[in-house]
Structures are given as structure tokens and as C-alpha cells.
Design an enzyme around this catalytic site. Sequence first.
Site, PDB file in Angstrom:
ATOM      1  N   GLU A 185       0.833  -0.994  -0.013  1.00 35.99           N
ATOM      2  CA  GLU A 185       0.150  -0.294   0.149  1.00 35.99           C
ATOM      3  C   GLU A 185       0.568   1.141  -0.037  1.00 35.99           C
ATOM      4  O   GLU A 185       1.821   1.768   0.745  1.00 35.99           O
ATOM      5  CB  GLU A 185      -1.104  -0.362   1.087  1.00 35.99           C
ATOM      6  CG  GLU A 185      -2.325   1.405   1.336  1.00 35.99           C
ATOM      7  CD  GLU A 185      -3.074   0.788   1.817  1.00 35.99           C
ATOM      8  OE1 GLU A 185      -3.611   0.094   1.830  1.00 35.99           O
ATOM      9  OE2 GLU A 185      -3.090   1.607   3.298  1.00 35.99           O
TER      10      GLU A 185
ATOM     11  N   TYR B  74      -6.766   6.721  -0.387  1.00 36.39           N
ATOM     12  CA  TYR B  74      -7.320   8.054  -0.915  1.00 36.39           C
ATOM     13  C   TYR B  74      -7.861   9.254  -0.032  1.00 36.39           C
ATOM     14  O   TYR B  74      -7.770   8.200   1.804  1.00 36.39           O
ATOM     15  CB  TYR B  74      -8.852   7.612  -1.419  1.00 36.39           C
ATOM     16  CG  TYR B  74      -9.323   9.309  -2.174  1.00 36.39           C
ATOM     17  CD1 TYR B  74      -9.539   8.891  -3.588  1.00 36.39           C
ATOM     18  CD2 TYR B  74     -10.936   9.819  -1.230  1.00 36.39           C
ATOM     19  CE1 TYR B  74      -9.915  10.223  -4.324  1.00 36.39           C
ATOM     20  CE2 TYR B  74     -11.687  11.002  -1.863  1.00 36.39           C
ATOM     21  CZ  TYR B  74     -11.422  10.763  -3.305  1.00 36.39           C
ATOM     22  OH  TYR B  74     -11.934  11.376  -3.502  1.00 36.39           O
TER      23      TYR B  74
ATOM     24  N   HIS C  83      -8.260   3.482  -3.904  1.00 40.47           N
ATOM     25  CA  HIS C  83      -8.481   3.432  -2.681  1.00 40.47           C
ATOM     26  C   HIS C  83      -9.813   4.735  -3.134  1.00 40.47           C
ATOM     27  O   HIS C  83      -9.843   5.501  -3.439  1.00 40.47           O
ATOM     28  CB  HIS C  83      -8.292   3.765  -1.138  1.00 40.47           C
ATOM     29  CG  HIS C  83      -7.316   2.718  -1.138  1.00 40.47           C
ATOM     30  ND1 HIS C  83      -7.004   2.574   0.451  1.00 40.47           N
ATOM     31  CD2 HIS C  83      -6.656   1.551  -2.041  1.00 40.47           C
ATOM     32  CE1 HIS C  83      -6.878   1.272   0.819  1.00 40.47           C
ATOM     33  NE2 HIS C  83      -6.197   1.205  -0.470  1.00 40.47           N
TER      34      HIS C  83
ATOM     35  N   ALA D 211     -19.796   2.385   3.595  1.00 43.31           N
ATOM     36  CA  ALA D 211     -18.356   1.591   3.306  1.00 43.31           C
ATOM     37  C   ALA D 211     -19.710   0.795   1.446  1.00 43.31           C
ATOM     38  O   ALA D 211     -19.476   1.009   0.422  1.00 43.31           O
ATOM     39  CB  ALA D 211     -17.634   0.723   3.101  1.00 43.31           C
TER      40      ALA D 211
ATOM     41  N   LYS E 101     -21.175  -6.089   4.532  1.00 42.51           N
ATOM     42  CA  LYS E 101     -20.424  -5.398   4.107  1.00 42.51           C
ATOM     43  C   LYS E 101     -20.060  -6.991   3.084  1.00 42.51           C
ATOM     44  O   LYS E 101     -19.722  -6.606   1.103  1.00 42.51           O
ATOM     45  CB  LYS E 101     -19.714  -4.731   3.995  1.00 42.51           C
ATOM     46  CG  LYS E 101     -18.515  -3.439   3.321  1.00 42.51           C
ATOM     47  CD  LYS E 101     -17.771  -3.412   4.671  1.00 42.51           C
ATOM     48  CE  LYS E 101     -17.130  -3.013   4.876  1.00 42.51           C
ATOM     49  NZ  LYS E 101     -16.501  -2.391   5.843  1.00 42.51           N
TER      50      LYS E 101
ATOM     51  N   GLN F 225      -6.842  -3.434   8.910  1.00 40.70           N
ATOM     52  CA  GLN F 225      -6.037  -2.565   9.052  1.00 40.70           C
ATOM     53  C   GLN F 225      -4.873  -3.435   9.694  1.00 40.70           C
ATOM     54  O   GLN F 225      -5.100  -4.467  10.249  1.00 40.70           O
ATOM     55  CB  GLN F 225      -7.037  -2.139  10.462  1.00 40.70           C
ATOM     56  CG  GLN F 225      -6.726  -0.554  11.864  1.00 40.70           C
ATOM     57  CD  GLN F 225      -6.026   0.436  10.935  1.00 40.70           C
ATOM     58  OE1 GLN F 225      -4.209   0.094   9.971  1.00 40.70           O
ATOM     59  NE2 GLN F 225      -6.881   1.003  11.099  1.00 40.70           N
TER      60      GLN F 225
HETATM   61  P1  FAD Z   1     -17.359   1.185   7.441  1.00 43.03           P
HETATM   62  O1  FAD Z   1     -17.706  -0.450   6.523  1.00 43.03           O
HETATM   63  O2  FAD Z   1     -18.369   2.595   6.933  1.00 43.03           O
HETATM   64  O3  FAD Z   1     -17.620   1.344   8.596  1.00 43.03           O
HETATM   65  C1  FAD Z   1     -17.273   2.552   9.867  1.00 43.03           C
HETATM   66  C2  FAD Z   1     -18.259   2.224  11.062  1.00 43.03           C
HETATM   67  O4  FAD Z   1     -19.745   2.168  10.666  1.00 43.03           O
HETATM   68  C3  FAD Z   1     -17.878   0.886  11.481  1.00 43.03           C
HETATM   69  O5  FAD Z   1     -18.023   0.555  13.481  1.00 43.03           O
HETATM   70  C4  FAD Z   1     -18.088  -0.627  10.922  1.00 43.03           C
HETATM   71  O6  FAD Z   1     -19.198  -0.999  12.104  1.00 43.03           O
HETATM   72  C5  FAD Z   1     -20.157   0.867  10.976  1.00 43.03           C
HETATM   73  N1  FAD Z   1     -21.132   0.922  10.489  1.00 43.03           N
HETATM   74  C6  FAD Z   1     -21.055  -0.045   8.901  1.00 43.03           C
HETATM   75  N2  FAD Z   1     -22.312  -0.038   8.202  1.00 43.03           N
HETATM   76  C7  FAD Z   1     -22.707   0.187   8.864  1.00 43.03           C
HETATM   77  C8  FAD Z   1     -24.172   0.139   9.053  1.00 43.03           C
HETATM   78  N3  FAD Z   1     -25.398  -0.087   8.207  1.00 43.03           N
HETATM   79  N4  FAD Z   1     -24.998   0.686  10.137  1.00 43.03           N
HETATM   80  C9  FAD Z   1     -24.513   1.517  10.857  1.00 43.03           C
HETATM   81  N5  FAD Z   1     -23.476   1.295  11.346  1.00 43.03           N
HETATM   82  C10 FAD Z   1     -22.511   0.774  10.580  1.00 43.03           C
HETATM   83  N6  FAD Z   1      -9.513   5.782   4.785  1.00 43.03           N
HETATM   84  C11 FAD Z   1      -8.956   6.992   4.463  1.00 43.03           C
HETATM   85  O7  FAD Z   1      -9.282   8.225   4.090  1.00 43.03           O
HETATM   86  N7  FAD Z   1      -8.094   6.392   3.071  1.00 43.03           N
HETATM   87  C12 FAD Z   1      -8.453   5.341   2.840  1.00 43.03           C
HETATM   88  O8  FAD Z   1      -7.420   5.997   1.908  1.00 43.03           O
HETATM   89  C13 FAD Z   1      -8.112   3.772   3.618  1.00 43.03           C
HETATM   90  N8  FAD Z   1      -7.722   2.931   3.054  1.00 43.03           N
HETATM   91  C14 FAD Z   1      -7.857   1.851   4.350  1.00 43.03           C
HETATM   92  C15 FAD Z   1      -7.480   0.971   3.914  1.00 43.03           C
HETATM   93  C16 FAD Z   1      -7.435  -0.417   4.685  1.00 43.03           C
HETATM   94  C17 FAD Z   1      -7.086  -1.614   4.195  1.00 43.03           C
HETATM   95  C18 FAD Z   1      -8.162  -0.163   6.844  1.00 43.03           C
HETATM   96  C19 FAD Z   1      -8.884  -1.123   7.241  1.00 43.03           C
HETATM   97  C20 FAD Z   1      -8.525   1.863   6.254  1.00 43.03           C
HETATM   98  C21 FAD Z   1      -8.083   2.237   5.412  1.00 43.03           C
HETATM   99  N9  FAD Z   1      -8.614   3.744   6.052  1.00 43.03           N
HETATM  100  C22 FAD Z   1      -8.535   4.424   4.710  1.00 43.03           C
HETATM  101  C23 FAD Z   1      -9.189   4.110   6.699  1.00 43.03           C
HETATM  102  C24 FAD Z   1     -10.810   3.610   7.004  1.00 43.03           C
HETATM  103  O9  FAD Z   1     -12.038   5.274   6.383  1.00 43.03           O
HETATM  104  C25 FAD Z   1     -11.869   3.998   8.502  1.00 43.03           C
HETATM  105  O10 FAD Z   1     -11.278   3.127   9.143  1.00 43.03           O
HETATM  106  C26 FAD Z   1     -13.534   4.352   8.444  1.00 43.03           C
HETATM  107  O11 FAD Z   1     -13.137   4.693   9.768  1.00 43.03           O
HETATM  108  C27 FAD Z   1     -14.241   3.696   8.282  1.00 43.03           C
HETATM  109  O12 FAD Z   1     -14.331   3.368   7.249  1.00 43.03           O
HETATM  110  P2  FAD Z   1     -14.694   1.704   7.264  1.00 43.03           P
HETATM  111  O13 FAD Z   1     -14.365   0.922   5.245  1.00 43.03           O
HETATM  112  O14 FAD Z   1     -14.586   0.143   7.518  1.00 43.03           O
HETATM  113  O15 FAD Z   1     -16.454   1.850   7.198  1.00 43.03           O
END
Ligand code: FAD
Length: 290
Positions: free
Chosen positions: A19, A51, A79, A126, A166, A176
Amino acid sequence: MTSNRIDEKLKAGPTLSFEFFPPKTPEAQATLVRTLRELETLDPSFVSVTYGAGGSTRETTHELVVGMARTTSLVPMAHLTCVGHSRLDLAEILVRYARAGITNLMALGGDPPAGSSLPNSELHHAYELVELARAIHPFSIGVAAHPEVHPHSPDRATDRKHLAAKLVHADFAITQFFFRVDDYVSLIDDLGDHGIDKPVIPGIMPITNLASVARMAQMSGASVPSNVTGPLERAARHGPDEVRKVGVELAIEFCRGLLAAGAPGLHFYTLNRSTATREIAAALGLSPAA
Ligand code: FAD
């Protein structure tokens, strides 16, 4: 011809991936170009480009991803985060990738920068971005997983439930960074309880500097356990080179444990540098030179 889709590559055997983040200065750009050339020799399965949440790297992420696809042998994954974008914005970004021939997407929620609420966000999770991307193009789609539970989740069961939902629509997850093999095994077991067996690639952060990893762990919600901090703190008495050496040894041991536990690949957070990752890959026999 071998497929450039990550979902296909995962079916073919353990993947090796790296990455990167878009550089902000000419010096950082030069470092990244050198790193890419060095890591290209390891023939990784794919590389990913982060991103900046809120769109701060909208152009630079696109340029880096498309540039790598055109000028290197690397298979890039872009991303993209929901936060700060309208649905139309996100659709435009996705269409532009599809037109440029980019097939691999990491669909993320993203976090608003501290102190900002980014009111333009139309998608809040997401999984909504996964749905939008699926409607636009047959991307191979990855999502984030948090072995130690996402820091905003009320509890582990809720976090796993949302992750499982998801992954019904996504093709694979990348985690992570974390430091205990048991946390990976628990995550896979929990997803299995939800009937999900999609590949989950563990994210590895090689430790070369104790202070910065403690800071990053605090930001990400991943704790650094004492079986990691202990040897590093002892190594620190002998200077930074020893910390680096011990950090690389710990990462090698961790990767061996993850592969033995059935991990479908290893994803390295490189911080745009190559040395530690190359040493680990060589020790694991993942490098052509090994
Ligand atoms: P989500 O899947 O939306 O989850 C976020 C929170 O919402 C979690 O607590 C989840 O349990 C909860 N949730 C999910 N679905 C629901 C629902 N239907 N109802 C209620 N709650 C829900 N960040 C960046 O800005 N840029 C990047 O390029 C980036 N790359 C990453 C790469 C990896 C491999 C990882 C692990 C993380 C990365 N992140 C990045 C960080 C990420 O954006 C953050 O961790 C963010 O807070 C959550 O992203 P997520 O995609 O897990 O979100």
C-alpha cells in the site's frame, strides 16, 4: 493471459501486496518512484493507493493509479472513501476509473478530518459505495476489516455483523494493521459464524520506529501488545538500528503465523518505503531473489 482482477488472483493462491499514499512534494514523489521500482522486482500481486478522505487526493490518487497501470508492470487498486462526496461525485470518480481500465477498487467509509463534519457526504457507510460501484462497472471490490474492532463500533458483535453484511456484496477484505495472529483467527471465525468465507487479507505494518507505531496504533484503534513492545523497548537501548532489526524479525514471525493460520495473502503498509518490506518478503521466500 493472467487476470488483473484481485478477486481472481486470490483464487490462484496467496497474494503479496503493498500500500502507498500519493506523495505531496517533489522529494516524496522521488522517494515513491524509487520504492515502486524496488518493490516491482518482487512481482507483487497488486498494489493499492490510498485516498485522502474528503477528496483531498482526488486527482493525485487517480493519477498515481492510472500512471502505475500505464507505465509499470504493477496491478493497482484505487482506494475511494464516501466521506465529503455526493453520490454524483463518487459516480464520476468511478466512471473515470472504469474508462481508464482500472478494475480494482477499495471501497471505504473514510473519516472526516478532525474538527470537520463534511456535510456533503451522501453515502455514510462503505457498503453503500460497494453497491454504487457494482451498479457502475464490474469492479473487483475490496473493503476494510478491523480485527480489533472499528474504533467507532459500540461492540465487537455489532462491528462483525456490519462487516459480514458488507462482505456479502464485496469480493474480499483487507484488515487494518494489527499484531496478534489470534485476532485474525477470531475475525475469520466470527465471519464464518455469519456464513461469510470471502478472503480476508491481513494488513501488516512493519515496525521500524516504536514511537511512530504507537502513534499510528492510537489513531487506528489497533493496540501494540507487550510481546511486541517488550522486545522493541529492549532493542531501543542499543539504538535505532537494533529497533529496526527486531521490528523486521517480529514482522517475519507474525507473517509466518498468519500464513500458517490460512491467510490468503499479505498486504504491507509500506509508508512509501521499501527496505523493511523487501527484507520481510525475502525471509518469507516471497521474493524472486530469495
Ligand atoms: P464502514 O464499513 O462504513 O464502517 C464504519 C463504522 O460504521 C464501523 O464502526 C461499522 O461497524 C459501522 N457500520 C457499518 N455499516 C453500518 C450500518 N449499516 N449501520 C450502522 N453502522 C454501520 N481511510 C481513508 O481515508 N483513505 C484510505 O485510503 C483508507 N484506506 C484504508 C485501507 C484499509 C485496508 C483499512 C483497514 C482502512 C482504510 N482507511 C482509509 C480507514 C477507513 O476509512 C476508516 O477506518 C473508517 O473509519 C471506516 O472505514 P470502513 O470502510 O471500515 O467504514
